[in-house]
Design a protein around this motif. Structure first.
Motif, short mmCIF file in Angstrom:
data_model
loop_
_atom_site.label_atom_id
_atom_site.label_comp_id
_atom_site.label_asym_id
_atom_site.label_seq_id
_atom_site.Cartn_x
_atom_site.Cartn_y
_atom_site.Cartn_z
N UNK A 25 -9.14 8.80 0.87
CA UNK A 25 -7.94 8.65 0.04
C UNK A 25 -6.78 8.20 0.92
N UNK A 26 -6.25 7.02 0.64
CA UNK A 26 -5.21 6.43 1.50
C UNK A 26 -3.91 6.24 0.74
N UNK A 27 -2.82 6.79 1.31
CA UNK A 27 -1.48 6.45 0.84
C UNK A 27 -1.04 5.24 1.66
N UNK A 28 -1.06 4.07 1.01
CA UNK A 28 -0.86 2.80 1.71
C UNK A 28 0.61 2.39 1.63
N UNK A 43 -4.26 4.52 -3.37
CA UNK A 43 -5.54 4.19 -2.76
C UNK A 43 -6.66 4.12 -3.78
N UNK A 44 -7.88 4.15 -3.29
CA UNK A 44 -9.04 4.09 -4.16
C UNK A 44 -9.10 5.32 -5.07
N UNK A 112 -5.75 11.94 8.72
CA UNK A 112 -5.42 10.98 9.77
C UNK A 112 -4.01 10.45 9.54
N UNK A 113 -3.20 10.48 10.60
CA UNK A 113 -1.79 10.16 10.42
C UNK A 113 -1.16 9.72 11.73
N UNK A 114 0.01 9.11 11.62
CA UNK A 114 0.86 8.82 12.76
C UNK A 114 2.21 9.47 12.56
N UNK A 202 2.94 4.68 9.56
CA UNK A 202 1.72 4.06 9.07
C UNK A 202 1.07 4.87 7.98
N UNK A 203 -0.05 4.39 7.50
CA UNK A 203 -0.70 5.00 6.34
C UNK A 203 -1.17 6.44 6.62
N UNK A 204 -1.21 7.23 5.55
CA UNK A 204 -1.76 8.57 5.58
C UNK A 204 -3.15 8.52 4.96
N UNK A 205 -4.16 9.01 5.69
CA UNK A 205 -5.55 8.89 5.24
C UNK A 205 -6.18 10.28 5.20
N UNK A 206 -6.74 10.64 4.06
CA UNK A 206 -7.41 11.91 3.89
C UNK A 206 -8.88 11.63 3.61
N UNK A 207 -9.74 12.24 4.40
CA UNK A 207 -11.18 12.03 4.24
C UNK A 207 -11.85 13.33 3.83
#
Length: 553
Positions: A25-28, A43-44, A112-114, A202-207
């Protein structure tokens, strides 16, 4: 027998493996507007989870291309020093949540983040989650930028206008196999200046993964419970899990205990709501209209208000309020199509009274008001302490800019206080149109958060004369030796039944039959103006109708 057992185990393993679905799941942020307090998930999409908007709470949103930043983080750092004096503020964070779809459980494996900051922004960050009520930092990282340090989950960055990418947080076992919402918050603190910015770079990504439980589920997406509508119908949107509509069965609904109706289509509209409170019971049934065993039901309460009916007594429940978790100014159309305007306020957050409410922050900036009709005899509102600070707090009620009452004060004690208080004012007795305003008691800027809900008032149509001084407000400050007065009366015809008399600082009376008018020759400092209604012979009414204003020049 052993070979058969091994084969069975292998088949079982394959079945379980294929039942599990991975998600990313990506916050783009790339190319999207990020100077917002609420960033919709883009995201998707997945059948087993529903990511919610990414929010900025308690801070002021700022723009940063392809990033998600804010300012006004807690202070506590100085330039070129690694000595920090500030502390985390649990009211200020960037956060998101993920909800399971009915019939599924899910697991968060990584975030996953910056991170990024301006030259005067926060130096420390930490992620917290709702598994322990955001009580402690999440500290396990699979990957961490080499320029960040991690001490028990507190991430410290260099004193630079820079960013630190490629960080992977692993939340742990408490975020596995969830059937309820998972929420995560990124806190930033020890900023050098209020204007220093920081946030996600940058994007925030949750897996993670999700699994169908095999359980039959029913989700009523809309309407929300306790919704207020202004026509005698409501649209219903629903979904099912592990239950094929039209094959396995149908959705049954009953309005106010009436005859059952059935549908296999979403959305659909329920008509014939009664004025006032309506109860709708939904349940899944088979194709013979027999309830499942165990029963799968959902209930919604819908309040129908006829906007063409006279208002009479009023009630505002905030069910239709569109507030977010960030303090802001705005307005909404509430019960009975009444518009309410609020300043520096937010939603109820974790401190509700009865569903939705409004949270006021401080005495100087936070308020809610409305222009109402039908007069007011009495007033009541429920309120409670929000957040855990030690500052004493209470409410004030103003009618037509005049203070009519102050509530009981919530004691000056730190920690949560779940007591629901009632603020009641009787004997207001103002007919006709009026302005109602509710604010935090006092005039300072200290945080004294209060959640309010269920504003109610009784109408007043008395026949005795009344006087409203619309301007100036009491305790107004002016920068010249004069002030404009705007007034209205009820049950008293100016120029026919009588006049408005005023006395400035106890001086000679002056009489007016027009509004507005100007009072001149204010003395430097505090001035007292006493207004009253008199008849055409300049005799005061009995009983007297008097309003006093204090104006400082």
């Amino acid at each position: 027998m052993r070979k058969i057992s091994l084969l069975s185990a292998l088949l079982l393993f394959v079945t379980i493996t294929f039942a599990q679905t991975n998600f990313t799941a990506t916050y783009n942020f790339a190319g999207n507007e990020t100077d917002v307090v609420s960033f919709a998930y883009n995201g998707d999409t997945y059948e087993g989870i529903t990511p919610q908007p990414l929010l900025k709470l308690g801070v002021t949103s700022t723009g940063s291309t392809n990033n998600f930043r804010a300012k006004e983080w807690p202070l506590g750092a100085t330039n070129e020093s690694d000595v920090f004096t500030g502390v985390i503020d649990l009211e200020k964070y960037i956060g998101f949540s993920i909800e399971p779809v009915a019939g599924y459980t899910f697991t968060i494996t990584s975030i996953k983040f910056g991170l990024g900051r301006s030259a005067t922004g926060p130096r420390q960050f930490e992620w917290r989650g709702n598994a322990d009520g955001f009580a402690s930092a999440l500290s396990t990282y699979e990957a961490l930028n080499t320029n960040l340090t991690n001490v028990d989950g507190v991430l410290t960055c260099p004193d630079a206008n820079s960013n630190w990418l490629n960080n992977t947080l692993t939340p742990g076992a408490v975020y596995q196999n969830l059937s309820t919402t998972a929420e995560f918050r990124l806190y930033a603190y020890n900023s050098e200046l209020n204007g220093g910015t920081a946030g996600l770079q940058g994007n925030l990504i949750i897996e993670g993964t999700f699994v169908a439980t095999g359980d039959i589920g029913l989700t009523i997406s809309s309407p929300a419970n306790n919704t207020t509508v202004y026509e005698n119908q409501v649209e219903v949107t629903f979904s099912t899990a592990n239950f094929a509509l039209g094959t396995d069965g149908q959705l049954e609904y009953k309005l106010n205990g009436g005859t059952a109706a059935y549908t296999t289509t979403s959305p659909f509209t329920i008509t014939g709501l009664s004025e006032g409170e309506n109860t709708i019971v939904f349940q899944l049934v088979n194709m013979d209209n027999t309830a499942l065993d165990p029963a799968i039901t959902e209930t919604r309460t819908i309040n129908y208000v006829d906007p063409s009916a006279p208002i009479g007594n009023g009630l505002e429940t905030f069910d239709n309020a569109n507030l977010t978790a960030s303090y802001s100014d705005g307005s909404f159309i509430g019960n009975h199509a009444i518009q309410w305007t609020y300043t520096h306020s937010r939603d109820e957050g974790a401190y509700p009274i009865n569903g939705k409410g409004l949270m006021l922050r401080n005495a100087q900036r936070s308020s809610i008001e409305s222009q109402l009709s039908g007069g007011i005899a009495s007033f009541e509102v429920n309120f409670r302490k929000a957040f855990t600070g030690a500052n004493e707090r209470g409410l004030e009620l103003y009618i037509n800019n005049e203070l009519k009452g102050t509530s009981e004060m919530i004691p000056s004690l730190s920690g949560e206080n779940t007591t629901i208080y009632t603020f009641n004012v009787e004997g207001i007795n103002i007919p006709g149109d009026f302005t109602m305003k509710i604010k935090i008691a006092g005039t300072d800027t200290l945080n004294r958060q209060i959640t309010i809900d269920n504003i109610s008032w009784t109408s007043y149509d008395g026949t005795e004369p009344s006087l409203t001084i619309n301007t100036p407000a009491n305790n107004a400050i002016v920068n010249e030796a004069q002030v404009e007065v705007n007034f209205t009366t009820a049950n008293f015809d100016i120029g026919t039944a009588g006049k408005l008399e005023y006395k400035l600082n106890g001086g000679d009376p002056v009489y007016k039959t027009e509004s507005p008018f100007t009072i001149t020759n204010l003395a430097e400092g505090e001035n007292t103006i006493v207004f009253q209604l008199v008849d055409m012979d300049n005799t005061a009414l009995d009983p007297a109708v008097i309003v006093t204003r204090t104006v400082t020049y």
